[in-house]
Design a protein around this motif. Structure first.
Motif, PDB file in Angstrom:
ATOM      1  N   LEU A 248      -6.650   2.769  -1.694  1.00 50.20           N
ATOM      2  CA  LEU A 248      -5.511   3.129  -2.682  1.00 50.20           C
ATOM      3  C   LEU A 248      -6.231   5.311  -3.273  1.00 50.20           C
ATOM      4  CD1 LEU A 248      -2.824   0.591  -4.132  1.00 50.20           C
ATOM      5  CD2 LEU A 248      -2.828   2.607  -2.270  1.00 50.20           C
TER       6      LEU A 248
ATOM      7  N   LEU B 137       6.266  10.531   0.508  1.00 51.93           N
ATOM      8  CA  LEU B 137       4.536  10.473   1.332  1.00 51.93           C
ATOM      9  C   LEU B 137       4.945  11.720   2.298  1.00 51.93           C
ATOM     10  CD1 LEU B 137       3.150   6.841   2.180  1.00 51.93           C
ATOM     11  CD2 LEU B 137       2.382   8.988   0.358  1.00 51.93           C
TER      12      LEU B 137
ATOM     13  N   ALA C 117      -3.729   3.646  -7.742  1.00 50.45           N
ATOM     14  CA  ALA C 117      -5.296   3.833  -7.058  1.00 50.45           C
ATOM     15  C   ALA C 117      -6.142   2.719  -7.560  1.00 50.45           C
ATOM     16  CB  ALA C 117      -5.505   4.696  -7.026  1.00 50.45           C
TER      17      ALA C 117
ATOM     18  N   TRP D  28       0.810   3.766  -3.100  1.00 50.68           N
ATOM     19  CA  TRP D  28       0.340   5.096  -3.157  1.00 50.68           C
ATOM     20  C   TRP D  28       1.109   6.101  -3.066  1.00 50.68           C
ATOM     21  CZ3 TRP D  28      -0.156   6.885   2.446  1.00 50.68           C
ATOM     22  CH2 TRP D  28      -1.011   7.816   2.886  1.00 50.68           C
TER      23      TRP D  28
ATOM     24  N   THR E 226      -5.164  12.958   0.248  1.00 48.81           N
ATOM     25  CA  THR E 226      -3.601  13.477   0.206  1.00 48.81           C
ATOM     26  C   THR E 226      -4.154  14.829  -0.321  1.00 48.81           C
ATOM     27  OG1 THR E 226      -2.820  11.593   0.356  1.00 48.81           O
ATOM     28  CG2 THR E 226      -0.915  12.978  -0.372  1.00 48.81           C
TER      29      THR E 226
ATOM     30  N   THR F 182       0.849  -1.342   0.028  1.00 55.37           N
ATOM     31  CA  THR F 182       0.177  -0.007  -0.290  1.00 55.37           C
ATOM     32  C   THR F 182       0.835   1.108  -0.280  1.00 55.37           C
ATOM     33  OG1 THR F 182      -2.098  -0.852   1.129  1.00 55.37           O
ATOM     34  CG2 THR F 182      -1.817   1.280   1.220  1.00 55.37           C
TER      35      THR F 182
ATOM     36  N   LEU G  90      -7.235   7.674  -0.874  1.00 52.02           N
ATOM     37  CA  LEU G  90      -5.826   7.918  -0.593  1.00 52.02           C
ATOM     38  C   LEU G  90      -5.154   8.802  -1.142  1.00 52.02           C
ATOM     39  CD1 LEU G  90      -4.010   4.802   1.281  1.00 52.02           C
ATOM     40  CD2 LEU G  90      -5.227   6.659   2.645  1.00 52.02           C
ATOM     41  N   ALA G  91      -5.408   8.797  -2.289  1.00 52.99           N
ATOM     42  CA  ALA G  91      -5.057   9.474  -3.382  1.00 52.99           C
ATOM     43  C   ALA G  91      -5.590  10.818  -3.115  1.00 52.99           C
ATOM     44  CB  ALA G  91      -5.341   8.873  -4.479  1.00 52.99           C
TER      45      ALA G  91
END
Length: 180
Positions: A100, A136, A95, A90, A107, A86, A103-104
């Motif tokens: 994912l 990240l 994705a 990421w 973010t 992950t 999270l994209a």
């Protein structure tokens, strides 16, 4: 119900067996916890009904379907346990799972995100992983890796490392991030 919404993104690694610890700690801190799980976490680690009962919400396992309520707006996110897979996907912008994709997007929205990895020393020593952690962090994500966060364990000793998994550190960090 709390006004502060915490997304708990759960990946398929050993500590997912103990995700109730994180949920209870977060609830005690006043978070309304909404769980979102990767396919591996669902297949190998989670009791979705028990987790839904604990949180008071169904566990999101995929994209929103017709008639399914949307997730509420997140005030903060914890990714735990975060796997090698992950973290690398990421950071690379891949994705290919619902987690994912979320999270994209989160973010990009600047939502406070804290990542608590669970990797062994061999995976943690991989240059790709170290670059992903750096990427990240450069994107504004707090990655609790190393002193004060998750310290990798030798290969094939993950079961012993689970008792030391720093759930509290993730919640303390997300609280700090969400107050900025």
């Amino acid at each position: 119900m709390s006004e502060r919404v915490l997304y708990l993104m759960i990946c398929g690694a050993g500590p997912a067996d103990q995700i109730d610890r994180m949920v209870k700690l977060a609830q005690a801190d006043g978070w309304d916890v909404w769980c979102v799980a990767t396919p591996s976490a669902i297949e190998h680690f989670l009791d979705l009904d028990a987790l839904a009962n604990l949180c008071g919400h169904p566990v999101r396992t995929g994209h929103q379907r017709t008639g399914q309520p949307a997730l509420p707006k997140a005030d903060a996110v914890v990714v735990a346990p975060a796997t090698y897979n992950t973290i690398n996907k990421w950071a690379a912008g891949i994705a290919d799972t619902y987690v994912l994709t979320q999270l994209a997007e989160l973010t990009g929205l600047g939502v406070p995100i804290v990542v608590l990895p669970f990797v062994n020393t061999a995976l943690a020593a991989n240059r790709v992983f170290l670059r992903s952690v750096d990427e990240l962090r450069a994107s504004g994500v707090t990655v609790l890796f190393g002193d004060g966060g998750f310290v990798p364990h030798p290969p094939r000793t993950g079961g012993q490392a689970m008792e030391r998994y720093p759930w509290r550190a993730a919640l303390d960090a997300v609280w700090t991030r969400s107050q900025r």
